[in-house]
Design an enzyme around this catalytic site. Structure first.
Site, short mmCIF file in Angstrom:
data_model
loop_
_atom_site.label_atom_id
_atom_site.label_comp_id
_atom_site.label_asym_id
_atom_site.label_seq_id
_atom_site.Cartn_x
_atom_site.Cartn_y
_atom_site.Cartn_z
N ASP A 63 -10.40 4.13 -1.14
CA ASP A 63 -11.03 3.10 -0.30
C ASP A 63 -12.55 3.04 -0.45
OD1 ASP A 63 -8.47 2.91 0.54
OD2 ASP A 63 -8.91 3.18 2.67
N ASP A 69 0.83 -1.20 0.00
CA ASP A 69 0.00 0.00 0.00
C ASP A 69 0.87 1.26 0.00
OD1 ASP A 69 -2.04 1.79 0.40
OD2 ASP A 69 -2.86 0.81 2.18
N GLY A 92 -4.97 3.29 -8.14
CA GLY A 92 -5.20 3.49 -9.57
C GLY A 92 -4.57 4.75 -10.13
C1 GLA Z 1 -5.36 2.17 2.90
C2 GLA Z 1 -5.88 1.05 2.02
C3 GLA Z 1 -6.92 0.26 2.80
C4 GLA Z 1 -6.29 -0.31 4.06
C5 GLA Z 1 -5.70 0.82 4.89
C6 GLA Z 1 -4.89 0.30 6.05
O1 GLA Z 1 -6.33 3.12 3.20
O2 GLA Z 1 -6.40 1.55 0.83
O3 GLA Z 1 -7.42 -0.79 1.99
O4 GLA Z 1 -5.29 -1.23 3.71
O5 GLA Z 1 -4.84 1.64 4.11
O6 GLA Z 1 -4.27 1.30 6.79
#
Ligand code: GLA
Length: 505
Positions: A326, A266, A305
């Site tokens: 998210d 991430d 993306g």
């Molecule tokens: C980001 C990701 C989420 C999750 C959080 C965890 O926001 O997009 O899917 O993994 O971090 O902190």
């Protein structure tokens, strides 16, 4: 003097509070982590200037700042991966505190309470920190995994920062008992908040919620399931835990030593250290490290993306890549992501590498059963990873029925791996279709409106002519042979999902 003029003379001058100084808002999360946002403000009459420093961001200058009585308003313009993002803030000054109404990531507003730290006037907006630029990286060969979209479970949507070893074990047990494993949900993925710091040799450590990751992996494997983990290419993860920055190979080896099968990687704080134009090379680094770790580890990119991620995701060894920010457990979020933000992405998906519109919210309580059926149908048409995000230890029968619908899962898992495209749209109704390996088509007739509607799918829009045998995949019913087009009454926010086999003439 007439009366009006007298009244005018005695009108007080427009009042504007003086909010000059340094203000700090501290957010505290249930796991004890804190995040600070700073505002440096200067008032001159009714004009407000200064800058804002948010977690993981460069300082951003305030524009259009105004103060009227106790009400403040200003705009912040940020560079969001090459796109200008404008945010309007409003707030109120009262009792020596400043409350800002801040747009949250899911489109809602939340209040942030700022405390006055000092009355020092701000200097100029600090310049951005220098960033690392990496040279373009060599393509990473495919790891041969994810011939069909990955299926399993992920902790974040339901458990957030509360995920722990016992919860993961209980979820694995539940997946065996409730049929999820048999339906193909194999990966049990721990998202953010398992990490502690590093030991003297730089090895990543687990925190007290995960006393022994290797033992946990062994347990999950003993159930016939696989286990996933999470990290960031930045120094910190999105929840502010330890990331993999400058420890990529070491971490990949640790995951392999723990017998991990899946990594969600991430971006998060990587923006603080890397020039985002280097994103492809940054991901390639971990892709290479996983490949060299000696263990097949599915590589799931999470970079929302941006920076054309879907176009290079497979080249860095990625098996999937997030295509949006998210998801949240609301119709507006799910439908915006699923319908509006997946257009044009179909060409990048295929066996081994998939677009990822984020994890499922099915069963988390914020949508109706009809909406969850739409969610599951759309994700399956999109050949999306199916990572359940609910508490699988107790699932209502109607939710389990959605997650376990074998005919719908078969659409998602179709070996041809062709992602659906939107083949027609008329106001709130949309038809999405994808060809399947056996020559048939999966077609979703969706109604995004707030009243029920008749939705028509024309075979010619899906890419063929003539008559076709129609099967309803939610009713599990054959509906006979239909010529040219099929019409269905679809409830508000609902779907009719059909599989159609064209008849040879
Ligand atoms: C980001 C990701 C989420 C999750 C959080 C965890 O926001 O997009 O899917 O993994 O971090 O902190």
């Amino acid at each position: 003097m007439n009366k009006l003029l007298i009244a005018f003379c005695f009108l007080p001058l427009a009042y504007a509070a003086d909010v000059t100084g340094h203000w700090v808002a501290t957010q505290t999360f249930p796991d004890g982590q804190t995040r600070e946002t700073s505002l440096w403000l200067k008032t001159a009459g009714d004009a407000l200037t200064g800058y804002m420093v948010q977690p993981n961001q460069d300082a951003a200058a305030i524009s259009n700042g105004k103060i009227n009585g106790n009400d403040v308003s200003f705009t912040i313009v940020r560079d969001n991966f090459g796109e200008e993002r404008k945010t309007e803030y409003t707030g109120t000054f009262a009792n020596d505190g400043l409350t800002l109404h801040v747009p949250a990531f899911n489109g809602r507003m939340r209040d942030m309470a700022f405390k006055h730290i000092s009355s020092d006037a701000p200097g100029p907006t600090p310049s951005p920190k220098p960033r690392i630029s990496l040279p373009p990286a060599a393509d990473v060969p495919s790891n041969g995994l994810a011939k069909t979209p990955p299926m399993g479970w992920n902790s974040w949507n339901k458990f957030n920062r509360r995920v722990s070893d016992p919860i993961v074990r209980e979820i694995a047990d539940a997946m065996v008992k409730n049929g999820m494993k048999d339906a193909g949900y194999i990966y049990v993925n721990i998202d953010d908040t398992w990490e502690a710091g590093r030991d003297a040799q730089g090895n990543i450590l687990t925190n007290e919620k995960f006393p022994d990751m290797k033992a946990l992996a062994e347990y999950v494997h003993s159930k016939g399931l696989k286990i996933g983990i999470y990290s960031s290419p930045g120094p910190k993860t999105c929840a502010n835990y330890e990331g993999s920055f400058q420890h990529e190979e070491q971490d990949a080896k640790t995951y392999a030593a723990w017998n991990i099968d899946f990594l969600k990687y991430d971006w998060c704080s990587a923006s603080q250290v890397y020039d985002y134009h280097s994103m492809q090379a940054v991901y390639a680094k971990m892709g290479r490290a996983l490949l060299d770790s000696g263990r097949p580890i599915l590589f799931s990119l999470c970079q929302y993306g941006v920076v054309k991620g879907p176009q290079w995701g497979a080249k860095v060894g990625g098996n999937s890549w997030r295509t949006t920010g998210d998801i949240s457990d609301r119709w507006e979020s799910m439908s915006r992501i699923g319908f509006d933000q997946q257009l044009d992405l179909a060409p990048y998906a295929g066996p081994g590498h998939w677009n990822d519109p984020d994890m499922l919210e099915v069963g988390n309580g914020g949508m109706t059963t009809t909406e969850y059926r739409t969610h599951m149908s759309l994700w399956s048409l999109l050949a999306a990873p199916l990572l359940a995000g609910n508490d699988l230890r107790s699932v209502a029968p109607e939710i389990l029925e959605i997650l376990l619908n074998k005919e719908v899962i078969a659409i998602d898992q179709d070996p041809l791996g062709k992602q659906a495209t939107r083949v027609s749209k008329d106001g709130d109704v949309e038809v999405w279709a994808r060809p399947l390996k056996d020559g048939s088509y999966a077609i979703g007739l969706f109604n995004r409106g707030s009243n029920s509607a008749k939705v028509t799918a024309r075979w010619s829009d899906a890419g063929f002519q003539g008559s076709a045998k129609v099967r309803d995949l939610w009713k599990h019913e054959d509906l006979g042979v239909v010529a040219e087009a099929f019409t269905s009454d679809v409830p508000s926010h609902g779907v009719t999902l059909i599989k159609v086999q064209r008849q040879r003439r």
